[in-house]
Scaffold this active site. Sequence first.
Site, short mmCIF file in Angstrom:
data_model
loop_
_atom_site.label_atom_id
_atom_site.label_comp_id
_atom_site.label_asym_id
_atom_site.label_seq_id
_atom_site.Cartn_x
_atom_site.Cartn_y
_atom_site.Cartn_z
N HIS A 132 -13.49 -46.52 -56.83
CA HIS A 132 -12.34 -47.42 -56.78
C HIS A 132 -12.41 -48.62 -57.72
O HIS A 132 -11.39 -49.21 -58.01
CB HIS A 132 -12.19 -47.90 -55.33
CG HIS A 132 -10.87 -48.53 -54.98
ND1 HIS A 132 -9.67 -48.11 -55.47
CD2 HIS A 132 -10.58 -49.56 -54.14
CE1 HIS A 132 -8.70 -48.84 -54.94
NE2 HIS A 132 -9.23 -49.73 -54.14
N HIS B 264 -9.63 -40.26 -63.43
CA HIS B 264 -8.40 -40.80 -64.01
C HIS B 264 -7.93 -40.07 -65.26
O HIS B 264 -7.61 -40.69 -66.28
CB HIS B 264 -8.57 -42.29 -64.30
CG HIS B 264 -8.34 -43.16 -63.12
ND1 HIS B 264 -7.16 -43.20 -62.42
CD2 HIS B 264 -9.17 -44.03 -62.47
CE1 HIS B 264 -7.25 -44.06 -61.41
NE2 HIS B 264 -8.47 -44.57 -61.41
N ASN C 108 -6.73 -43.75 -53.81
CA ASN C 108 -5.44 -44.45 -53.70
C ASN C 108 -4.44 -43.95 -54.74
O ASN C 108 -3.23 -44.13 -54.59
CB ASN C 108 -5.63 -45.96 -53.83
CG ASN C 108 -6.16 -46.39 -55.18
OD1 ASN C 108 -7.24 -45.96 -55.60
ND2 ASN C 108 -5.43 -47.23 -55.89
N HIS C 109 -4.92 -43.30 -55.81
CA HIS C 109 -4.01 -42.77 -56.82
C HIS C 109 -3.49 -41.38 -56.48
O HIS C 109 -2.65 -40.84 -57.21
CB HIS C 109 -4.67 -42.75 -58.19
CG HIS C 109 -4.54 -44.05 -58.92
ND1 HIS C 109 -3.51 -44.32 -59.80
CD2 HIS C 109 -5.28 -45.18 -58.86
CE1 HIS C 109 -3.64 -45.55 -60.27
NE2 HIS C 109 -4.71 -46.08 -59.71
N ASP D 157 -14.18 -42.15 -59.87
CA ASP D 157 -12.88 -41.98 -60.51
C ASP D 157 -13.00 -41.23 -61.84
O ASP D 157 -13.88 -41.52 -62.64
CB ASP D 157 -12.24 -43.34 -60.77
CG ASP D 157 -12.13 -44.19 -59.52
OD1 ASP D 157 -13.08 -44.23 -58.73
OD2 ASP D 157 -11.09 -44.86 -59.35
N ASP E 271 -3.79 -40.03 -63.14
CA ASP E 271 -3.18 -41.28 -63.58
C ASP E 271 -3.99 -41.96 -64.68
O ASP E 271 -5.21 -41.80 -64.78
CB ASP E 271 -2.98 -42.27 -62.42
CG ASP E 271 -1.79 -41.92 -61.55
OD1 ASP E 271 -0.87 -41.25 -62.05
OD2 ASP E 271 -1.78 -42.31 -60.37
N ARG E 272 -3.26 -42.71 -65.50
CA ARG E 272 -3.80 -43.49 -66.63
C ARG E 272 -4.22 -42.62 -67.80
O ARG E 272 -3.73 -42.79 -68.90
CB ARG E 272 -4.95 -44.40 -66.17
CG ARG E 272 -4.52 -45.55 -65.25
CD ARG E 272 -5.64 -46.57 -65.16
NE ARG E 272 -5.30 -47.70 -64.32
CZ ARG E 272 -4.64 -48.79 -64.71
NH1 ARG E 272 -4.22 -48.88 -65.96
NH2 ARG E 272 -4.39 -49.77 -63.87
N HIS F 276 -13.32 -43.32 -50.82
CA HIS F 276 -12.89 -43.86 -52.11
C HIS F 276 -12.91 -45.38 -52.15
O HIS F 276 -13.44 -45.98 -53.09
CB HIS F 276 -11.48 -43.37 -52.46
CG HIS F 276 -11.00 -43.90 -53.78
ND1 HIS F 276 -11.47 -43.42 -54.97
CD2 HIS F 276 -10.11 -44.88 -54.08
CE1 HIS F 276 -10.90 -44.08 -55.96
NE2 HIS F 276 -10.06 -44.96 -55.45
N ASP G 92 -9.14 -40.47 -57.04
CA ASP G 92 -8.56 -40.94 -58.31
C ASP G 92 -8.88 -39.97 -59.44
O ASP G 92 -9.49 -40.32 -60.46
CB ASP G 92 -9.04 -42.35 -58.64
CG ASP G 92 -8.29 -43.42 -57.85
OD1 ASP G 92 -7.60 -43.06 -56.88
OD2 ASP G 92 -8.40 -44.61 -58.19
N ARG H 153 -6.03 -56.55 -54.04
CA ARG H 153 -5.08 -55.50 -54.39
C ARG H 153 -3.77 -55.60 -53.62
O ARG H 153 -2.83 -54.86 -53.91
CB ARG H 153 -5.71 -54.13 -54.15
CG ARG H 153 -6.99 -53.91 -54.95
CD ARG H 153 -7.61 -52.58 -54.62
NE ARG H 153 -8.93 -52.41 -55.21
CZ ARG H 153 -9.18 -51.89 -56.41
NH1 ARG H 153 -8.18 -51.52 -57.17
NH2 ARG H 153 -10.42 -51.76 -56.85
#
Length: 429
Positions: free
Chosen positions: A404, A215, A274-275, A213, A245-246, A329, A242, A377
């Site tokens: 992940h 991010h 998943n993002h 990730d 995001d964030r 992922h 990923d 999750r």
Amino acid sequence: MRAARAARALQSKEDYNQAITFYTQAIDLDPTVAAYYGNRSFAYLRTECFGYALADANKALEIDPKYIKAYYRRASSYMALGKFKLALKDFETVTKVHPSDKDAKAKYTECNKIVKRIAFEKAIAVDDHKSVLDSIDIETMAIDDDYDGPKLEDGVVTLQFVKDLLKTFKEQKKLHRKYAYQILLRVREIFMKQPSLVDITIPDGKKFTVCGDIHGQYYDLLNIFELNGIPSESNPYLFNGDFVDRGSFSVECILVLFSFKVLYPDHFYMARGNHESATMNQMYGFEGEVKSKYPLTITFTAQMADLFTEVFNWLPLAHCINNKILVMHGGLFRDDNVTLDDIRKVDRHRQPPEEGVMCELLWSDPQPQCGRSQSKRGVGTQFGPDVTKRFLQKNKLDYIIRSHEVKNDGYEVSHDGKCITVFSAPNYW
């Protein structure tokens, strides 16, 4: 109570995993306090354990049906899980009790818009394969005279362009909209031609780097290239989902990664996380960042965020290295009978479903104990070392690599060395 105070202090420092530990201790000592569950629910939300967050919010409301924060936590859990109608109902409850709460009102408005948009899109849906690009005339887009950033010549991504792009983003300058669209167009064409499971061959003794990730942490991405070398045909990479995001620089990260994919399509690989989904991008910032950095204009009304969603839908779901290492992922499956051919057959051009092979590739996590358990999750599954062993034996593989999950050292080896987690966003949260 001491444990609860310690948990609140840790939560204020954004040490959510430790906060969860102390809230759990507080709950063990007194399981009748709704606030303990509500606060732990918040910590679970921050660590993307949406299933656990939802369970805690429900438990808090079971203890105290008037505990408004629990409705907020439950609504946030539903939002993350894509259950927008249920989220809307809880946000409505919060706004009725606290009509002056600006944050709750904003969340209610946002959720209401999503519910209406989904209904509208469903009502007018005709051709799922129609592209945003069909309504964009990229070639006629004008470049301002004062633009001094990287330029594509005839739409071609070169090494010099990518080097200039890295420098431009490091200085927190923007890439012109036209060039961003050209990159998206080209990388979409590349991903569309790839299967859901991409096979990679690495010659003996040659270097190959798998990153987890990112991010939106652009300067950490630059640090990876500084430490490990810039991607090239002799220095191949796989970024394992990923990307966005964030972090505050998701646009910069994804445009750099896509540029490398266009430059080195057979030596630079990207897998969906998943993002890379519309729901997560709405919740965790990427959609808003795109709209902020590339806003609509009078002459340009197509949303760049929608095109990113299209491209994400074409990202491969997994990679198999030398027929021996499977990289995805999330993780493995509820069904022991899943094979590599099943992954190859997945129709991935869509938003992630709530169950099945595609969902589990993006969302699942390993657990230390044998067997399977309900996902923390709320989607996917948790799988033990015995599950990993059977999967590897059935598919004649040596081990799996996945991402992940935050790991303080950047990686973790589990399941008797057969499951390796790689996470490349330091100082996460």
